[in-house]
Design an enzyme around this catalytic site. Sequence first.
Site, PDB file in Angstrom:
ATOM      1  CB  ILE A 239      -2.153  13.808   4.846  1.00 44.14           C
ATOM      2  CG1 ILE A 239      -1.837  13.548   6.360  1.00 44.14           C
ATOM      3  CG2 ILE A 239      -2.856  12.422   4.092  1.00 44.14           C
ATOM      4  CD1 ILE A 239      -3.052  13.188   7.118  1.00 44.14           C
ATOM      5  N   PRO A 240      -0.232  13.924   1.770  1.00 43.13           N
ATOM      6  CG  PRO A 240       1.293  12.444   0.906  1.00 43.13           C
ATOM      7  CD  PRO A 240       0.932  12.865   2.195  1.00 43.13           C
ATOM      8  CB  CYS A 241      -5.149  13.899  -0.203  1.00 49.09           C
ATOM      9  SG  CYS A 241      -5.023  15.611   0.239  1.00 49.09           S
ATOM     10  CG  HIS A 242      -0.663  16.714  -3.590  1.00 50.62           C
ATOM     11  ND1 HIS A 242      -0.540  16.777  -2.019  1.00 50.62           N
ATOM     12  CD2 HIS A 242       0.352  16.590  -4.037  1.00 50.62           C
ATOM     13  CE1 HIS A 242       0.700  16.645  -1.867  1.00 50.62           C
ATOM     14  NE2 HIS A 242       1.489  16.583  -3.132  1.00 50.62           N
ATOM     15  NE  ARG A 243       3.301  13.311  -2.851  1.00 49.03           N
ATOM     16  CZ  ARG A 243       4.205  13.291  -1.814  1.00 49.03           C
ATOM     17  NH1 ARG A 243       4.446  12.012  -1.206  1.00 49.03           N
ATOM     18  NH2 ARG A 243       4.896  14.332  -1.418  1.00 49.03           N
TER      19      ARG A 243
END
Length: 281
Positions: A239-243
């Site tokens: 789940i790409p919360c880094h984006r």
Amino acid sequence: MTDYQRIAAALAYAGANFQDQPSLEQLAEHAHWSPFHFQRKFQEWAGVSPKKFLQYLSLAHAKRLLRQHASVAEAAYETGLSGTGRLHDLFVTLEAMTPGEYRHGGAALAIAYSFGESPFGRYLVASTATGICKLAFVDDEDLAVAALRQEWPHANLIAADTALHAQVARFFARDFTPADRLHLHLKGTPFQLKIWESLLRIPEGELRTYAQLADAAGSGSAVRAAGTAIGANPVGYLIPCHRVIRQTGALGQYRWGSVRKAALLGWEAARVESGLLARAA
């Protein structure tokens, strides 16, 4: 030290001294490599030179990506014209646990966990029979297991590799097919689940602000709550919360460290650019 740890040390130094534009020699010194070896190892890891990589982490680059969100390019992503950019949206599905499954600390759950290596360091992955319930980047395996046990105090924790864990390793290596669709099995409030689903729709190499993500989840006024939900994401990278970054273009914090967030974003930007160049050739 692993290669990633050495590269992370150089990135941490670059982030703290970006106004001085550190030289290759200075970056290599913090990675404990010779300049030649550092350049070669960094190129192998990122696919671009250290100088190019740092350009991807600049405020100007971040602001440009945020502006592009409303551009024609975004429309192409939304209609699926760039399958590689929509990696997470296309290959990861999210399923909510029932209240009974996580009530009383997971008393009815068996959770298998194991460790793996990624381009961004070592990680712990945990899964139920339904899907992945945890992915955390780790520096200390014992502390990581203790944190998992604290999160699921009554679950039956089993140290074991599973087919789901092997899928995660293939996902990091980009060695997968549509048949490898990864299932997540997560506990969260309806709002958290909606935010996490919105994160899956951010294409690789793109960025969103907290306000943009709240809008995408249909809760434009709940920016602070969206930020809290992002911080509670239990599954790193998948789940790409880094984006998600600040409105100013600053990268901001990350549950698994701001340096790792920079590494993730720069690595993805390099992959997207190399893919665009290959298609244009």
